[in-house]
Design an enzyme around this catalytic site. Structure first.
Site, PDB file in Angstrom:
ATOM      1  N   ASP A 183     -66.226 125.109  -4.351  1.00  0.00           N
ATOM      2  CA  ASP A 183     -64.870 125.620  -4.595  1.00  0.00           C
ATOM      3  C   ASP A 183     -64.629 126.042  -6.045  1.00  0.00           C
ATOM      4  O   ASP A 183     -63.721 126.813  -6.322  1.00  0.00           O
ATOM      5  CB  ASP A 183     -63.822 124.573  -4.203  1.00  0.00           C
ATOM      6  CG  ASP A 183     -63.960 123.264  -4.989  1.00  0.00           C
ATOM      7  OD1 ASP A 183     -64.856 123.160  -5.847  1.00  0.00           O
ATOM      8  OD2 ASP A 183     -63.165 122.341  -4.739  1.00  0.00           O
ATOM      9  N   HIS A 184     -65.432 125.564  -6.989  1.00  0.00           N
ATOM     10  CA  HIS A 184     -65.158 125.801  -8.403  1.00  0.00           C
ATOM     11  C   HIS A 184     -65.753 127.104  -8.944  1.00  0.00           C
ATOM     12  O   HIS A 184     -65.325 127.583  -9.999  1.00  0.00           O
ATOM     13  CB  HIS A 184     -65.705 124.644  -9.250  1.00  0.00           C
ATOM     14  CG  HIS A 184     -64.747 123.510  -9.424  1.00  0.00           C
ATOM     15  ND1 HIS A 184     -64.130 122.894  -8.367  1.00  0.00           N
ATOM     16  CD2 HIS A 184     -64.286 122.884 -10.535  1.00  0.00           C
ATOM     17  CE1 HIS A 184     -63.339 121.923  -8.820  1.00  0.00           C
ATOM     18  NE2 HIS A 184     -63.414 121.909 -10.132  1.00  0.00           N
ATOM     19  N   ASP A 191     -64.326 114.490  -9.267  1.00  0.00           N
ATOM     20  CA  ASP A 191     -63.266 115.365  -9.749  1.00  0.00           C
ATOM     21  C   ASP A 191     -62.054 114.481 -10.005  1.00  0.00           C
ATOM     22  O   ASP A 191     -61.768 113.563  -9.224  1.00  0.00           O
ATOM     23  CB  ASP A 191     -62.930 116.437  -8.712  1.00  0.00           C
ATOM     24  CG  ASP A 191     -62.007 117.501  -9.269  1.00  0.00           C
ATOM     25  OD1 ASP A 191     -62.494 118.582  -9.643  1.00  0.00           O
ATOM     26  OD2 ASP A 191     -60.785 117.265  -9.347  1.00  0.00           O
ATOM     27  N   ARG A 234     -52.376 120.992 -13.888  1.00  0.00           N
ATOM     28  CA  ARG A 234     -52.828 120.810 -15.272  1.00  0.00           C
ATOM     29  C   ARG A 234     -52.585 122.112 -16.025  1.00  0.00           C
ATOM     30  O   ARG A 234     -52.803 123.192 -15.484  1.00  0.00           O
ATOM     31  CB  ARG A 234     -54.314 120.430 -15.269  1.00  0.00           C
ATOM     32  CG  ARG A 234     -54.838 119.876 -16.551  1.00  0.00           C
ATOM     33  CD  ARG A 234     -56.164 119.161 -16.311  1.00  0.00           C
ATOM     34  NE  ARG A 234     -55.972 117.841 -15.740  1.00  0.00           N
ATOM     35  CZ  ARG A 234     -56.923 117.118 -15.154  1.00  0.00           C
ATOM     36  NH1 ARG A 234     -58.138 117.595 -15.032  1.00  0.00           N
ATOM     37  NH2 ARG A 234     -56.665 115.917 -14.686  1.00  0.00           N
ATOM     38  N   SER A 286     -60.022 116.113 -16.863  1.00  0.00           N
ATOM     39  CA  SER A 286     -60.876 116.103 -15.687  1.00  0.00           C
ATOM     40  C   SER A 286     -61.955 115.032 -15.798  1.00  0.00           C
ATOM     41  O   SER A 286     -62.172 114.440 -16.850  1.00  0.00           O
ATOM     42  CB  SER A 286     -61.530 117.471 -15.500  1.00  0.00           C
ATOM     43  OG  SER A 286     -62.469 117.700 -16.523  1.00  0.00           O
ATOM     44  N   ARG A 342     -65.087 115.546 -15.672  1.00  0.00           N
ATOM     45  CA  ARG A 342     -66.384 116.161 -15.983  1.00  0.00           C
ATOM     46  C   ARG A 342     -67.221 115.297 -16.918  1.00  0.00           C
ATOM     47  O   ARG A 342     -66.867 115.033 -18.054  1.00  0.00           O
ATOM     48  CB  ARG A 342     -66.196 117.575 -16.532  1.00  0.00           C
ATOM     49  CG  ARG A 342     -65.557 117.689 -17.877  1.00  0.00           C
ATOM     50  CD  ARG A 342     -65.219 119.127 -18.217  1.00  0.00           C
ATOM     51  NE  ARG A 342     -64.190 119.645 -17.317  1.00  0.00           N
ATOM     52  CZ  ARG A 342     -63.468 120.733 -17.566  1.00  0.00           C
ATOM     53  NH1 ARG A 342     -63.662 121.414 -18.661  1.00  0.00           N
ATOM     54  NH2 ARG A 342     -62.561 121.143 -16.711  1.00  0.00           N
TER      55      ARG A 342
END
Length: 786
Positions: A115-116, A180, A462, A669, A671
């Site tokens: 999806d990213h 995520d 965000r 996030s 990440r």
């Protein structure tokens, strides 16, 4: 390997049988028994819902809770999550780490969601086709790894990870992890879904107990009922303003009270999703009839029936008389639409005061784009409300005055919108429907920019500077999809749809009526393209080769980090003397540490993505962005350079280094690249005024020691090129975890030496991670012994 599936006619979910729910239905009998055992160990005190779920997933109930005294905020819990979900950007590094463990399959059900990596340009069809070509090697890698290890693979176009998890995998009372930060979205179905870095996900994927410091539990009591233009999104926007971006750190937000029962399941998911913006570990709601209805509508009747029985035994709600660490009361009847921003999700302004706020700031009274959808607000209910406004506008002869972009959350949502005329209603007034993916919400938006200050409104979660379109001059104001949709027709930042009018086609004043939507589609969800749906619980295929080209610029096999500690050295288990790379000023999110947008394509290549390290961070000594000093530079090098270039110099000189950072470092996030990249360049220590939860854990996982200033004013005493040495860290390594760690600082310019006090949050397991060089090294050694 990966080829784009064609889009087919929608199939009515109402005509389809229930799914096989064996792999997604919790073993409630076991969970209930384990929660009861935990309650007994804790002396029979009432438990919150969050505690019931956490404690029922403990690896060793007695070992974790017996004699623990106060658990919340103090004890470390070793947990066995039931499921893992990964989005395509973070899945790359998670899988690369998992592959080094040598296991034939994942220990728990796992899924990958593409999806990213889909960039929004000019519409769903062309954007998807273009992105598949552009990201072919990454999708091939992910699909081949999924086949090899028995992981469910949701290809590009299938939808956003959090919406798909809600539609397919989430179940009341479950504990799951997702790579995520908005994984808590699934809490709208009464479970604990926690966002983590890839190394944490590898714990669960390898069957290694996952460690979490027991969060405090904040109770939010909801009374009253939403009305008019107020939505569930306005509840969490309001709470973000009250709690701030740090108010939920180390805490779970647990909702209760009569106001819970009037909310849709997807509305509850929106609230849980944005709990990430206040730093909460996760958020959760008790089981409600709306959750049952949603499970049935998404063909999981078996889960609903099992949850009904568990709820009847008291498992899916808090005990009577429970004590929360803090209680916040919100009267939903008094809530009004709220806009949050710019540049931070906790700057909340009620709609009635927003116009004055805009005037005070001197901003132009105009918006340049309006965007709805994303993982936060892309449900059928959200979209039907927006369509209701679109139909009102069409009847008045109106079209949107600014670009109006709409992102469906999943193929199921898109297909149902198409079948029910929702897409047609939106497109009739000027909407551009994007692919079922994250798109502009995470910076995947190819937008023509004038370089001037401008404002957008979105239903995203965000709004950090430069997050959406790469421009630091774009202000993003977060609002509900209904407010965003209405503002698209006015084009004005100060437009209040509840009170203001706009001229209709005849020049007469037109005012929107509060929109009406449908919680669930009356004729059931449409399936859409069946090719998007993976086979449930696939068997591992050990003969499949994982596809990584040795010449790829996007994928790179990992080399294990070496340990920074040498017990045979003169200093023992202390860190070697470290140079301070720089002192970072103010807000430094994971977006600052490891930018997304165009850098997403390097998520599977640590060497390449590390070149964006801290490129938007502010150096506190001088106030410049992406500038670091290197007094020890070579003859052919300048004294200052970009932050990643100076970090590369340190690595080349084998000079380990440290960072000094400000409040809530690593906000944003999940990440883990924000921890991997400094470690890759040789960072051993980060000292901060405070840390965001996920990022602090990610640092520990990669072998970087995070320390908190005991006195926050010491932040300003340590500068670039000073030398820092740890004192008493050896005692912590020897098992005395309550030993305070001090730092001995030597000022470069004067030679002055002084010590500062710090505090740490290390557990015994985390000390082992540091000693081994990373958590992954520790896991690999453990599996080798077994």
């Amino acid at each position: 390997m990966w080829s784009r599936a064609r889009r087919s006619l929608a199939t009515l979910a109402a005509q389809l049988p229930d799914k096989d729910c064996a792999s997604v239905t919790p073993d409630y009998k076991t969970l209930i028994a384990r929660a009861a055992r935990a309650k007994h160990v804790l002396g029979g005190r009432p438990l919150t819902l969050a505690e019931k779920i956490l404690y029922s997933h403990l690896d060793d109930i007695e070992g974790c809770l017996h004699g623990a005294g106060r658990v919340r905020g103090e004890a470390y819990l070793r947990l066995n999550p039931a499921r893992v979900a990964m989005q395509d950007a973070s899945a790359q590094m998670a899988l690369l780490q998992f592959m080094t463990c040598g296991m034939p399959s994942t220990a728990v059900p796992t899924s990958i969601h593409c999806d990213h990596l889909i960039q929004a340009v000019d519409g769903a069809k062309s954007d998807l086709e273009r992105s598949i070509v552009t990201n072919q090697e990454v999708f091939d890698f992910l699909q081949s790894a999924a086949a090899k290890y028995g992981i469910e693979f949701w290809g590009p176009g299938s939808g956003i990870i959090h919406q798909i998890v809600l539609e397919n995998y989430a179940a009341p009372g479950m504990l799951m992890l997702g790579t995520d930060s908005h994984t808590p979205n699934a809490g709208g179905l009464g479970l604990l879904a926690i966002g983590v870095g890839g190394a944490d996900a590898v714990d669960a994927m390898t069957g290694t107990p996952w460690e979490l410091k027991a969060p405090q539990v904040v109770g939010v009591k909801l009374t009253g009922k939403l009305s008019g233009w107020a939505t569930a999104k306005d509840l969490i926007l309001h709470l973000a303003g009250k709690l701030t971006v740090r108010g939920g750190t180390g805490r779970i937000i647990e909702y209760f009270g009569p106001g819970v029962l009037d909310q849709s399941c997807t509305g509850l998911a929106t609230v849980c999703n944005m709990g990430a913006e206040v730093g909460a570990t996760t958020s959760v709601f008790p089981y409600t009839p709306a959750m049952r209805a949603y499970l049935q509508a998404t063909r999981r009747g078996a889960v609903a029936r099992a949850a009904d029985k568990a709820a009847a035994q008291g498992f899916l709600q808090a005990d009577e008389g429970v004590e929360y660490d803090e209680v916040i009361e919100v009267d939903l009847s008094s809530l009004e639409p709220t806009l949050n921003g710019p540049f931070t999700p906790d700057l909340a302004t009620p709609m009635s005061a927003f116009g004055e706020f805009v005037k005070e700031k001197g901003w132009k009274d105009e918006i340049s784009a309006a965007l709805i959808g994303s993982c936060t607000n892309s449900s059928y209910e959200d979209m039907t409300r927006a369509a209701d406004l679109a139909r009102q506008a069409k009847a008045a002869g109106l079209k949107t005055k600014v670009p109006f972009l709409c992102t469906p959350g999943s193929e199921q949502i898109r297909a149902t919108m198409e079948r029910d005329g929702v897409i047609e209603a939106l497109e009739d007034v000027g909407a551009l429907v994007l692919a079922n993916a994250c798109g502009p919400c995470i910076g995947q938006w190819k937008r023509e920019s004038t370089g001037e200050e401008n404002a957008i409104v979105s239903s995203f979660n965000r709004n950090f500077k430069a997050r959406n379109d790469g421009s630091s001059k774009t202000m993003n104001f977060l609002a509900s999809p209904t407010v965003v949709t209405a503002m698209a027709f006015s084009g004005r930042l100060t437009f209040d749809p509840a009170t203001d009018t706009i001229p209709d086609k005849d020049g007469n004043p037109f005012r929107f009526s509060p929109p009406v939507g449908e919680q669930l589609p009356a004729t059931g969800y449409a399936l859409g393209n069946p090719d998007y749906y993976p086979s449930p619980t696939p068997k591992p295929q050990p003969d499949v080769d994982v596809i990584i080209s040795p010449t790829s610029s996007r994928l790179e096999l990992l080399e294990p980090f070496t340990s920074l500690y040498d017990k045979n050295s003169v200093r023992g288990m202390e860190l070697p003397p470290l140079k301070v790379l720089l002192r970072v000023r103010g807000k430094c999110t994971t977006d600052h540490i490891s930018a997304a947008g165009p850098w997403l394509k390097y998520k599977g290549h640590l060497s390449n993505i590390s070149q964006n390290l801290l490129i938007t961070a502010v150096n506190d000594e001088g106030g410049e962005v992406n500038v670091a000093a290197d007094p020890d530079h070579g003859a052919d090098e300048s004294i200052t350079d970009t932050i990643p270039h100076v970090a590369q110099r340190f690595k080349a000189r084998e000079q380990p280094w440290a960072l000094i950072v400000d409040e809530n470092y690593g906000e944003g996030s999940a990440r883990e690249h924000a921890a991997l990249q400094p470690r890759f360049y040789g960072c051993a220590l980060i000292i901060g005024r405070s840390f965001a939860r996920i990022h602090e854990t990610n640092l520990k996982k990669q072998g970087v020691l995070p320390l908190w200033f005991a006195d926050k004013t010491d932040y300003g005493r340590i500068g670039a090129s000073d030398t820092v040495e740890t004192v008493n860290l050896s005692d912590v390594f020897s098992g005395r975890l309550d030993t305070p760690i001090r730092l001995r600082v030597t000022k470069r310019e004067t030679g002055e030496v002084f010590e500062v006090a710090t505090r740490h949050t290390l557990s015994a397991d985390q000390v082992r991670w540091l000693e081994a060089g990373s958590a992954l090294n520790a896991i690999r050694a453990l599996k080798a012994q077994a």
